[in-house]
Each structure stands twice: as C-alpha cells, then as structure tokens.
Motif scaffolding. Structure first.
Motif: not given
Length: 353
Positions: A290, A297-298, A300-302, A307
C-alpha cells in the motif's frame, strides 16, 4: 556399480576420512518407513535401524536419516544393519509438515535436480508450479519443469501453456512428454551418472510412467486412467530412491499441500522479476502492498508485473512469515517444557535426600 555412481562425492569422502568413519560401511538411504530404513551399497541392500544414541540425541527431523542421505552403518546380522551417523547433506528439499504447526517435513536429501511434473490436461497450475520452484530454489536444487500427458491436448493448447510459463517463469528448462514415449530423449539429456533427481508433483501426473520410460523397463507400478476424471490413479505410497543406468531418481507420493518454509531465499529467486523492481522503492522496508512510492505497485499498475504472479508472491510471502512465527513460538514452548522437566527431575532428586 560404485559409490560414485550412487552419488558419493569427494566432499563426503573427505568427511569420512576427517571424522574417522573408515571403520564403518557407507551406504545410501533408499527407503524410509517410520523408524526403519533400507540402505543401499554398490553390492547389497540392508534393513537398518538407528543406534540408540543417534535416536535419543536427535533434536529435530534434521538429525535423522531421510531418503537420499548417506549414512555410516555396521552390519550386525545377515542383511541387518545399525546406522551410526548421517553424513552432511549437500541439499534438503522440504515443506511445511501437513497438520503440524511450525514443523518441517524433509522430502529428500542430497538432490541435484528437481523434476517438477505437471500433467497438461487437468493438473497444470502456474501458482502451484511457482511453489515447487520456490522449494527447489530454497534448497539450491536446479529445477526442470516436465509437462506430461501432452498427447491428451492439441498443439495450440500446449503452445498456450508454454507461453504462460514463459511470461511468469525465467531461466528454467521445460520438457514435454507423453505416455506414448514422446519427449523422453530430451529428458534423458538432463540425466547424468552420479547425479540425483527428485520427482515432484501431484497424484496422477504420470511420475511412475515417467520413471518406467526413463529406465527402459517396468520399474514402477502405474495406475489406470479414470474415465470419470481423465486422471491417472496415484500408486506411489512412499518415498523411494531408484538407481538407474543413468542417474538416480527419488520418487515421492503426490503432494496436495506444498507449504513454504523458505529460510534460504527461494522466494527471491522464483520472483526475481518482481523483486528487481523493489530495489527502486521509496522505503527500504516497503511491504509492496500500500505504500506510496512503491516501485513494485507502480510496475503492477503499468502492466510490467503479472497480476497472478504478484498475488501468488504475496500469498507465499505471508505463508513464510506465519511459518517463521509459528516456528519461534513452538521453539519457545519446547524450551519452557524442557525447563519444566529439568526442574521436576531436580525437585525429585532433592526429595530423595
């Protein structure tokens, strides 16, 4: 056959000399059943048990023989032996003991390669595959992925499975085989005399069939295919070391649960791609869940991190943390129990006087 062909190494020979074990015979544990063992030498097999001091001095499972171990033993009757000492291990494949909090189960010792077998028709599961890879990496054992029963799917489906593996798993050899002998020539290229290979996989994935094809003879009993579930019946009931003309195989009962212990960085190797991003996280103690400034996480978002791989990594990391916590708690309880027993013994002695 020689001890070298059974897997005996120069390091073990040096240990034998330095510890004065020349007076004992040396053999390899090929079968373990409760507190009984079968030991194999180049010329004979022995039904063996532990010397009393080895049994009672053992502090944990690590001190007791496992399939694949080299042991110093003495023969006391025809075909009967006593185990005096377990030689140092080059590797240990282990998992969390099923139903026993904070405890480990040794699957096999002194392994060079882990052959991870998954059948492509029903058993294939990337998350489970990553679990097997992790226990191999934690043990410093080289994994080889073996996809079995490829004759039961079409070429397009097989290609899809291979692509899924390539997207999440790097630098691990993948071999495809079928019950119709296809692919075993390629698998045989991995086999070398004196090297030990441990078969890992669920029930009914074709491990016994694989052994029979590699050996060129019917070494293991195989089950029929169930028409209801299109799955082979599981026939292996114990761990067993099998000496072949080329290499040594250790077969295992199918494992439904593959609990992670991982004290040696197996997760870091399996999920190297994910953790390479962690080097750029804003905080050194980032949990990758978090935090703002988390590079994982960045990514993962990109879409740079899969996932499914991330979710499996988080699940296994939590499991490892729980196991480590349970282990510390169990050790604390054992220590307190030991103190209580010593106190009771001392009190009893004082009462006698």
């Amino acid at each position: 056959m020689t001890n070298i062909e059974l897997g005996f190494t120069e390091l073990l020979s040096q240990y034998q000399q330095s510890e004065g074990l020349d007076g004992f015979e040396v053999g390899r544990v090929i079968l373990e059943h409760k507190d009984r063992y079968i030991i194999k030498t180049p010329t004979q097999e022995f039904d063996a048990e532990l010397m009393g001091n080895l049994r009672f001095m053992a502090e944990s499972k690590y001190d007791l023989p496992a399939v694949g171990d080299w042991v110093a033993f003495s023969e006391f009757d025809e075909g009967k032996a006593l185990i005096h000492e377990v030689y140092p291990r080059s590797s240990i494949i282990e998992r969390q003991a099923v139903g026993k909090v904070g405890q480990i189960q040794i699957i096999a010792a002194n392994i060079d390669f882990g052959l991870i077998v998954q059948s492509v028709n029903r058993d294939f599961n990337l998350n489970r595959l990553e679990r097997y890879l992790t226990i191999c990496h934690a043990s410093k054992v080289e994994p080889v992925i073996v996809l079995s029963k490829i004759d039961l799917i079409d070429e397009d489906t097989l290609l899809t499975i291979k692509n899924q593996i390539n997207e999440r798993i790097n630098d691990v050899a993948v071999v495809t085989v079928s019950s119709q002998t296809k692919g075993y020539d390629e698998l045989n290229t991995f086999l070398k005399k004196g090297k030990t290979y441990c078969l890992l996989g669920s029930s009914g994935v074709g491990k016994s069939t694989l052994i029979n094809h590699i050996s060129g003879k019917s070494v293991m009993k195989t089950g029929n295919i169930s028409s209801a579930v299109n799955k082979g019946k599981h026939v292996t009931t114990h761990r067993e070391l099998i000496v072949l003309d080329k290499g040594i195989l250790i077969d295992n009962p199918g494992m439904r649960e593959i609990g992670i212990t991982d004290a040696s960085g197996g997760l870091e190797v399996t999920f190297e791609t994910i953790l390479s991003y962690a080097e750029n996280c804003k905080y050194s103690d980032c949990t990758h869940v978090h935090e703002k400034g988390c590079a994982v996480l960045e990514a993962l978002d990109n879409g740079e991190i899969d996932e499914g791989a991330y979710a499996n990594f988080r699940k296994m990391e939590k499991e490892k943390e729980h196991f480590e916590s349970d282990t510390l708690e169990r050790k604390k309880k054992d220590k307190n129990l030991g103190k209580l027993i010593k106190s009771a013994v001392k009190q009893r002695k004082n009462q006698k006087f």
